[in-house]
Design a protein around this motif. Structure first.
Motif, PDB file in Angstrom:
ATOM      1  N   UNK A 156       3.784  -7.729   9.198  1.00 37.84           N
ATOM      2  CA  UNK A 156       4.784  -6.794   9.739  1.00 37.84           C
ATOM      3  C   UNK A 156       5.869  -6.498   8.705  1.00 37.84           C
ATOM      4  N   UNK A 157       6.346  -7.569   8.054  1.00 37.64           N
ATOM      5  CA  UNK A 157       7.391  -7.372   7.016  1.00 37.64           C
ATOM      6  C   UNK A 157       6.836  -6.462   5.914  1.00 37.64           C
ATOM      7  N   UNK A 158       5.568  -6.710   5.532  1.00 39.15           N
ATOM      8  CA  UNK A 158       4.967  -5.907   4.447  1.00 39.15           C
ATOM      9  C   UNK A 158       4.806  -4.457   4.886  1.00 39.15           C
ATOM     10  N   UNK A 159       4.513  -4.230   6.168  1.00 39.17           N
ATOM     11  CA  UNK A 159       4.432  -2.849   6.652  1.00 39.17           C
ATOM     12  C   UNK A 159       5.802  -2.172   6.502  1.00 39.17           C
ATOM     13  N   UNK A 160       6.882  -2.938   6.722  1.00 35.37           N
ATOM     14  CA  UNK A 160       8.232  -2.371   6.538  1.00 35.37           C
ATOM     15  C   UNK A 160       8.463  -2.029   5.071  1.00 35.37           C
ATOM     16  N   UNK A 161       8.071  -2.960   4.202  1.00 35.20           N
ATOM     17  CA  UNK A 161       8.273  -2.750   2.757  1.00 35.20           C
ATOM     18  C   UNK A 161       7.579  -1.480   2.295  1.00 35.20           C
ATOM     19  N   UNK A 162       6.340  -1.281   2.784  1.00 38.18           N
ATOM     20  CA  UNK A 162       5.534  -0.138   2.319  1.00 38.18           C
ATOM     21  C   UNK A 162       5.654   1.063   3.246  1.00 38.18           C
ATOM     22  N   UNK A 163       6.685   1.051   4.123  1.00 42.38           N
ATOM     23  CA  UNK A 163       6.769   2.135   5.118  1.00 42.38           C
ATOM     24  C   UNK A 163       6.984   3.493   4.450  1.00 42.38           C
ATOM     25  N   UNK A 164       6.444   4.505   5.072  1.00 39.49           N
ATOM     26  CA  UNK A 164       6.412   5.854   4.502  1.00 39.49           C
ATOM     27  C   UNK A 164       7.439   6.764   5.163  1.00 39.49           C
ATOM     28  N   UNK A 165       7.888   7.751   4.414  1.00 40.03           N
ATOM     29  CA  UNK A 165       8.765   8.781   4.973  1.00 40.03           C
ATOM     30  C   UNK A 165       7.952   9.904   5.595  1.00 40.03           C
ATOM     31  N   UNK A 166       6.632   9.754   5.595  1.00 34.76           N
ATOM     32  CA  UNK A 166       5.769  10.789   6.222  1.00 34.76           C
ATOM     33  C   UNK A 166       4.785  10.052   7.143  1.00 34.76           C
ATOM     34  N   UNK A 167       3.828  10.808   7.722  1.00 35.33           N
ATOM     35  CA  UNK A 167       2.840  10.164   8.610  1.00 35.33           C
ATOM     36  C   UNK A 167       1.735   9.467   7.829  1.00 35.33           C
ATOM     37  N   UNK A 168       1.720   9.652   6.505  1.00 40.81           N
ATOM     38  CA  UNK A 168       0.636   9.022   5.743  1.00 40.81           C
ATOM     39  C   UNK A 168       1.059   7.653   5.214  1.00 40.81           C
ATOM     40  N   UNK A 169       0.219   6.655   5.461  1.00 42.29           N
ATOM     41  CA  UNK A 169       0.462   5.286   4.935  1.00 42.29           C
ATOM     42  C   UNK A 169       0.185   5.281   3.426  1.00 42.29           C
ATOM     43  N   UNK A 170       0.736   4.319   2.728  1.00 35.93           N
ATOM     44  CA  UNK A 170       0.426   4.206   1.285  1.00 35.93           C
ATOM     45  C   UNK A 170      -1.069   3.957   1.137  1.00 35.93           C
ATOM     46  N   UNK A 171      -1.733   4.636   0.191  1.00 35.21           N
ATOM     47  CA  UNK A 171      -3.173   4.411   0.016  1.00 35.21           C
ATOM     48  C   UNK A 171      -3.471   2.932  -0.304  1.00 35.21           C
ATOM     49  N   UNK A 172      -4.573   2.441   0.221  1.00 38.87           N
ATOM     50  CA  UNK A 172      -5.070   1.070  -0.065  1.00 38.87           C
ATOM     51  C   UNK A 172      -4.052  -0.002   0.286  1.00 38.87           C
ATOM     52  N   UNK A 173      -3.353   0.160   1.415  1.00 39.75           N
ATOM     53  CA  UNK A 173      -2.316  -0.808   1.838  1.00 39.75           C
ATOM     54  C   UNK A 173      -2.891  -2.222   1.929  1.00 39.75           C
ATOM     55  N   UNK A 174      -4.027  -2.395   2.581  1.00 37.58           N
ATOM     56  CA  UNK A 174      -4.602  -3.739   2.751  1.00 37.58           C
ATOM     57  C   UNK A 174      -4.966  -4.368   1.393  1.00 37.58           C
ATOM     58  N   UNK A 175      -5.479  -3.514   0.488  1.00 39.00           N
ATOM     59  CA  UNK A 175      -5.822  -4.036  -0.846  1.00 39.00           C
ATOM     60  C   UNK A 175      -4.573  -4.493  -1.592  1.00 39.00           C
ATOM     61  N   UNK A 176      -3.456  -3.765  -1.377  1.00 40.85           N
ATOM     62  CA  UNK A 176      -2.199  -4.160  -2.034  1.00 40.85           C
ATOM     63  C   UNK A 176      -1.711  -5.518  -1.507  1.00 40.85           C
ATOM     64  N   UNK A 177      -1.877  -5.729  -0.199  1.00 40.18           N
ATOM     65  CA  UNK A 177      -1.487  -7.020   0.392  1.00 40.18           C
ATOM     66  C   UNK A 177      -2.344  -8.132  -0.211  1.00 40.18           C
ATOM     67  N   UNK A 178      -3.649  -7.846  -0.338  1.00 40.91           N
ATOM     68  CA  UNK A 178      -4.562  -8.844  -0.913  1.00 40.91           C
ATOM     69  C   UNK A 178      -4.173  -9.175  -2.358  1.00 40.91           C
ATOM     70  N   UNK A 179      -3.780  -8.146  -3.107  1.00 39.57           N
ATOM     71  CA  UNK A 179      -3.361  -8.387  -4.504  1.00 39.57           C
ATOM     72  C   UNK A 179      -2.146  -9.308  -4.549  1.00 39.57           C
ATOM     73  N   UNK A 180      -1.179  -9.061  -3.668  1.00 42.75           N
ATOM     74  CA  UNK A 180       0.034  -9.892  -3.645  1.00 42.75           C
ATOM     75  C   UNK A 180      -0.311 -11.342  -3.301  1.00 42.75           C
ATOM     76  N   UNK A 181      -1.105 -11.522  -2.233  1.00 35.75           N
ATOM     77  CA  UNK A 181      -1.432 -12.883  -1.784  1.00 35.75           C
ATOM     78  C   UNK A 181      -2.232 -13.627  -2.872  1.00 35.75           C
ATOM     79  N   UNK A 182      -3.211 -12.950  -3.435  1.00 37.77           N
ATOM     80  CA  UNK A 182      -4.065 -13.603  -4.452  1.00 37.77           C
ATOM     81  C   UNK A 182      -3.245 -13.947  -5.694  1.00 37.77           C
ATOM     82  N   UNK A 183      -2.445 -13.003  -6.154  1.00 42.30           N
ATOM     83  CA  UNK A 183      -1.640 -13.261  -7.363  1.00 42.30           C
ATOM     84  C   UNK A 183      -0.640 -14.386  -7.100  1.00 42.30           C
TER      85      UNK A 183
END
Ligand code: 56B
Length: 364
Positions: A156-183
């Motif tokens: 939920x916090x990460x959804x806030x961090x990556x929240x958009x000013x439009x109706x489109x979510x940031x591309x590859x949101x789940x992959x970005x979360x995976x990159x953060x957790x893995x790194x």
């Protein structure tokens, strides 16, 4: 002089600078430039035009000199961090961990965007803006310990961090979360959760740090296969080193004795610039695919040729610039940064420029 009196940091710097006295493996090499030349030599769908490359070299050198383009240009951007300390190291690592695939199929007004400091940011700068926004909200988004603490750093916090000013979510949101957790996990396991420790492990070698990232972090291991040969692009690993070098003006955490071993960063923006400069050409079927905005899958031979020939094309530009002015303060990084900034300036009059190619991946 006894061994404990030797200044090992200086020794490592001199070793990296002059490539001497290192272990029998010799100075670190990334193999990216050699792989790019191999791709260029075996490309049949992408070509480089030397006549245009020579003309473009004059244009680029003149404009870079007029703007006094240098490492300090990096920190001049309003969104880039200015502090010459560990907070900027962590910011750049986080940024280049996630520095990929911002392009959208939607219109300019409907695409993912971040409103920050009264401006609307898209593309790469939407990432920089959302990281700054999170830090303003006291969310420690650039801290590796935070990324692995799933109680604190919830989806939920990460959804806030990556929240958009439009109706489109940031591309590859789940992959970005995976990159953060893995790194975050890799940093915890191998570097005591410290990016500075990771940098210090490379002992002021740019190539060494690129290789360390590719070895220890799967999400930085940007490689492909072309004509049955493994080829390395390492785009985000290389741009991480380049951003450190630029942000710290080649000193402190940005001091690398072999910085000129870093190549152009094989993304989707610079190939577009190289094409519009006449430096790089596509065969008709590839050009049609790009002009029709049709996807090219990650790893496709066309994608390998676009990325490899872009790296080699910038190397040829660099060689032509040095022929024009032997003492030009220009390397592949600064040429690349300049071409990217030029692309952003020209974004308004893109009508005469070929679209960028559409490959969706975490690599660039
Ligand atoms: N080759 C190369 N690729 C770069 C950059 C940058 C930004 N670098 C900053 C640092 C110094 C410079 O002065 C810039 O201020 C982003 N990208 C890549 O482009 C794509 C984003 O494109 P768009 O959607 O239009 O923002 C995406 O793959 C992203 O990874 C660069 O410099 N070189």
């Amino acid at each position: 002089m006894s061994d404990d009196e030797v200044d090992h940091e200086l020794l490592d710097l001199l070793r990296a600078r002059f490539g001497i006295g290192v272990a029998d493996t010799g100075p670190p090499e990334t193999k990216v430039l050699g792989n790019a030349q191999f791709i260029y030599d075996n490309s049949v769908d992408v070509a480089i035009d030397m006549r245009c490359t020579k003309v473009a070299a004059h244009l680029i050198l003149d404009e870079m000199e007029k703007r006094e383009y240098s490492t300090s240009t990096w920190s001049e951007h309003e969104l880039h961090p200015k502090a010459k300390d560990e907070s900027t190291v962590n910011f750049i690592f986080t940024m280049d961990l996630l520095n990929f695939s911002f392009w959208s199929e939607k219109s300019e007004e409907d695409r993912f965007a971040v409103i920050y400091k009264g401006k609307r940011w898209t593309g790469y700068f939407s990432l920089v803006a959302l990281l700054q926004r999170a830090l303003d909200q006291d969310i420690p988004i650039t801290s590796p310990e935070f990324w692995v603490n799933e109680e604190q750093c919830t989806d939920e916090i990460l959804k806030t961090v990556f929240s958009s000013g439009t109706d489109e979510e940031i591309p590859l949101f789940q992959e970005r979360v995976r990159c953060l957790r893995e790194a975050g996990r890799r940093l915890e396991e191998e570097f005591d959760s410290s990016v500075v420790a990771l940098i210090e492990d490379a002992k002021h070698s740019a190539a060494g740090l690129v290789n360390l990232l590719a070895e220890k972090f799967p999400c930085f291991r940007d490689e492909g296969t072309f004509e049955r040969k493994k080829v390395r692009f390492l785009k985000r690993a290389q741009i991480f080193v380049a951003d450190l070098w630029a942000a710290f003006d080649g000193e402190g955490y940005g001091e690398f004795g072999d910085i000129d071993k870093i190549t152009m960063f094989a993304d989707y923006r610079i190939p577009q610039m190289l094409h519009s400069l006449g430096v790089m050409w596509y065969c008709p079927s590839l050009e049609n695919r790009i002009r029709r905005f049709e996807a090219i899958e990650s790893g496709h031979p066309w994608e390998m040729q676009i990325r490899g020939c872009s790296i080699w094309g910038v190397e040829l530009l660099r060689r032509e610039i040095v022929k024009i002015k032997t003492d030009a303060k220009v390397n592949a990084i600064l040429i690349d940064f300049f071409l990217y900034d030029l692309a952003k300036e020209r974004e308004t009059d893109q009508a005469d420029v070929i679209p960028h190619h559409r490959t969706r991946s975490i690599w660039y």
